[in-house]
Scaffold this active site. Structure first.
Site, PDB file in Angstrom:
ATOM      1  N   ASN A   9      39.439  56.402  42.103  1.00 45.62           N
ATOM      2  CA  ASN A   9      38.236  55.564  42.190  1.00 45.62           C
ATOM      3  C   ASN A   9      37.965  55.283  43.666  1.00 45.62           C
ATOM      4  OD1 ASN A   9      36.244  53.619  42.051  1.00 45.62           O
ATOM      5  ND2 ASN A   9      37.571  52.020  41.198  1.00 45.62           N
ATOM      6  N   LYS A  11      35.453  53.824  44.950  1.00 50.15           N
ATOM      7  CA  LYS A  11      34.654  52.606  45.170  1.00 50.15           C
ATOM      8  C   LYS A  11      33.510  52.897  46.158  1.00 50.15           C
ATOM      9  CE  LYS A  11      38.820  50.025  44.231  1.00 50.15           C
ATOM     10  NZ  LYS A  11      39.449  48.740  44.192  1.00 50.15           N
ATOM     11  N   HIS A  95      35.479  47.511  35.108  1.00 47.61           N
ATOM     12  CA  HIS A  95      36.385  47.283  36.247  1.00 47.61           C
ATOM     13  C   HIS A  95      36.301  45.808  36.651  1.00 47.61           C
ATOM     14  CE1 HIS A  95      38.174  47.572  40.226  1.00 47.61           C
ATOM     15  NE2 HIS A  95      38.658  48.753  39.852  1.00 47.61           N
ATOM     16  N   GLU A  97      36.061  44.529  39.376  1.00 47.78           N
ATOM     17  CA  GLU A  97      35.073  44.277  40.429  1.00 47.78           C
ATOM     18  C   GLU A  97      33.643  44.275  39.890  1.00 47.78           C
ATOM     19  OE1 GLU A  97      36.383  47.309  43.150  1.00 47.78           O
ATOM     20  OE2 GLU A  97      38.229  46.206  43.480  1.00 47.78           O
ATOM     21  N   GLU A 180      44.711  47.223  34.237  1.00 48.66           N
ATOM     22  CA  GLU A 180      44.557  46.882  35.644  1.00 48.66           C
ATOM     23  C   GLU A 180      44.722  45.379  35.845  1.00 48.66           C
ATOM     24  OE1 GLU A 180      42.719  50.242  37.998  1.00 48.66           O
ATOM     25  OE2 GLU A 180      41.234  48.683  37.748  1.00 48.66           O
ATOM     26  N   GLY A 186      44.237  46.428  44.844  1.00 52.25           N
ATOM     27  CA  GLY A 186      43.944  46.384  46.276  1.00 52.25           C
ATOM     28  C   GLY A 186      44.799  45.394  47.045  1.00 52.25           C
ATOM     29  N   SER A 226      47.314  49.166  42.923  1.00 56.88           N
ATOM     30  CA  SER A 226      48.197  49.521  44.038  1.00 56.88           C
ATOM     31  C   SER A 226      49.170  50.649  43.699  1.00 56.88           C
ATOM     32  CB  SER A 226      48.936  48.274  44.542  1.00 56.88           C
ATOM     33  OG  SER A 226      48.008  47.307  44.986  1.00 56.88           O
TER      34      SER A 226
HETATM   35  C1  PEP Z   1      41.140  50.196  41.301  1.00 55.41           C
HETATM   36  O1  PEP Z   1      40.196  50.000  42.032  1.00 55.41           O
HETATM   37  O2  PEP Z   1      40.942  50.467  40.111  1.00 55.41           O
HETATM   38  C2  PEP Z   1      42.478  50.104  41.856  1.00 55.41           C
HETATM   39  C3  PEP Z   1      43.481  50.194  41.040  1.00 55.41           C
HETATM   40  O3  PEP Z   1      42.577  49.932  43.221  1.00 55.41           O
HETATM   41  P1  PEP Z   1      43.921  49.994  44.092  1.00 55.41           P
HETATM   42  O4  PEP Z   1      44.664  51.272  43.696  1.00 55.41           O
HETATM   43  O5  PEP Z   1      43.449  50.058  45.514  1.00 55.41           O
HETATM   44  O6  PEP Z   1      44.738  48.800  43.781  1.00 55.41           O
END
Ligand code: PEP
Length: 267
Positions: A9, A11, A95, A97, A180, A186, A226
């Site tokens: 992803n 973003k 998501h 976000e 998630e 992040g 992460s």
């Molecule tokens: C995500 O945006 O779905 C995500 C898991 O980000 P990150 O790997 O940066 O934590």
């Protein structure tokens, strides 16, 4: 036996030139790992170009969001039919976000919601995607405060129940669900592999309760939050984790290739 799936992803990152360079730098390694399903979700501006570059590989493209109508006066939106037209195989939905409760501009004085995705619109998006044969990647997960309050399971059960309401179980074979935990996204604060495995197992049980055991056994449940080359192997070794939704580490071709390799060695 579920084939592992690794989804990058990106973003709101990468110009067209950067997107091309990233794909070209990782293509040879990632495409060699044919035992792993792989998808890249660039920003809308790069979707077509990335799809064109990947046309003769097994790597697919996905979108990061979608609107649920086919067309109309919806300024700024992109429809499932448009995604299908350019060959999108996947689309991320729900998501953290884009869910409404987190969609606030990150300045103290602002309460301006900028995406406001709700349980209801998530359900509408999933239905619209399935109609176009695009595989939804449904994100669920709890905040830090919800985990501290012992609400992880209740939050996830509610998110799944509303997202899947009215969806025919036979259509769910094409789904992926991503666990998630919001506190892990992040932050560099990865969920412990055993705990991620436990929650993914819980998600499979809820899906079994909401649909049927066969769907639950076949659906892929990813972990996201992460994921890095250094922790991917341990996460992907867990029996309930069928791959990863990777944000930050997918921006770097070398890191993303290593994560795909880790999924392959645990295929
Ligand atoms: C995500 O945006 O779905 C995500 C898991 O980000 P990150 O790997 O940066 O934590």
């Amino acid at each position: 036996m579920r084939t592992k799936l690794v989804v990058g992803n990106w973003k709101m990152h990468k110009t067209l030139a950067e997107a091309v360079a990233t794909v070209e730098a990782s293509l040879r390694w990632v495409d060699a790992r044919r035992d792993v399903d792989v998808a890249i979700c660039p920003p809308f501006t790069a979707l077509s170009k990335v799809r064109e570059l990947l046309r003769h590989t097994h790597i697919q493209v996905g979108a990061q969001d979608v609107f649920w109508k086919d067309s109309g006066a919806f300024t700024g939106q992109v429809s499932p039919a448009m995604l299908s037209d350019i060959g999108c195989a996947y689309c991320i939905v729900g998501h953290s976000e884009t869910r409404g409760r987190f969609g606030k501009l990150e300045v103290a004085e602002s309460s301006l919601g900028y995406f406001a995705e709700s349980d209801h619109t998530i359900n509408l998006k999933i239905r619209a995607l399935l109609f176009q044969s695009i595989n939804p990647i449904l994100c669920v997960g709890e905040t830090e405060a919800e985990r501290q309050a012992g609400q992880t399971e209740a939050v996830i059960r509610n998110q799944l129940a509303s997202a899947l309401e009215g969806i025919d179980p036979s259509e769910m074979y094409f789904f992926a669900v991503a666990y998630e935990p919001v506190w892990a996204i992040g932050t560099g604060n990865t969920c412990d592999a055993a705990e991620a495995n436990r929650v993914c197992g819980f998600i499979r049980q809820v899906i079994s309760d909401l649909t049927d055991a066969d769907v639950a056994q076949n659906i892929r449940i990813l972990y996201g939050g992460s994921v890095k080359p250094d922790n991917a192997d341990e996460l992907f070794r867990q029996p309930e984790i069928d791959g990863g939704l990777v944000g930050g580490a997918s921006l770097d071709p070398h890191s993303f290739s290593r994560i795909v390799m880790a999924a392959g060695s645990n295929a």
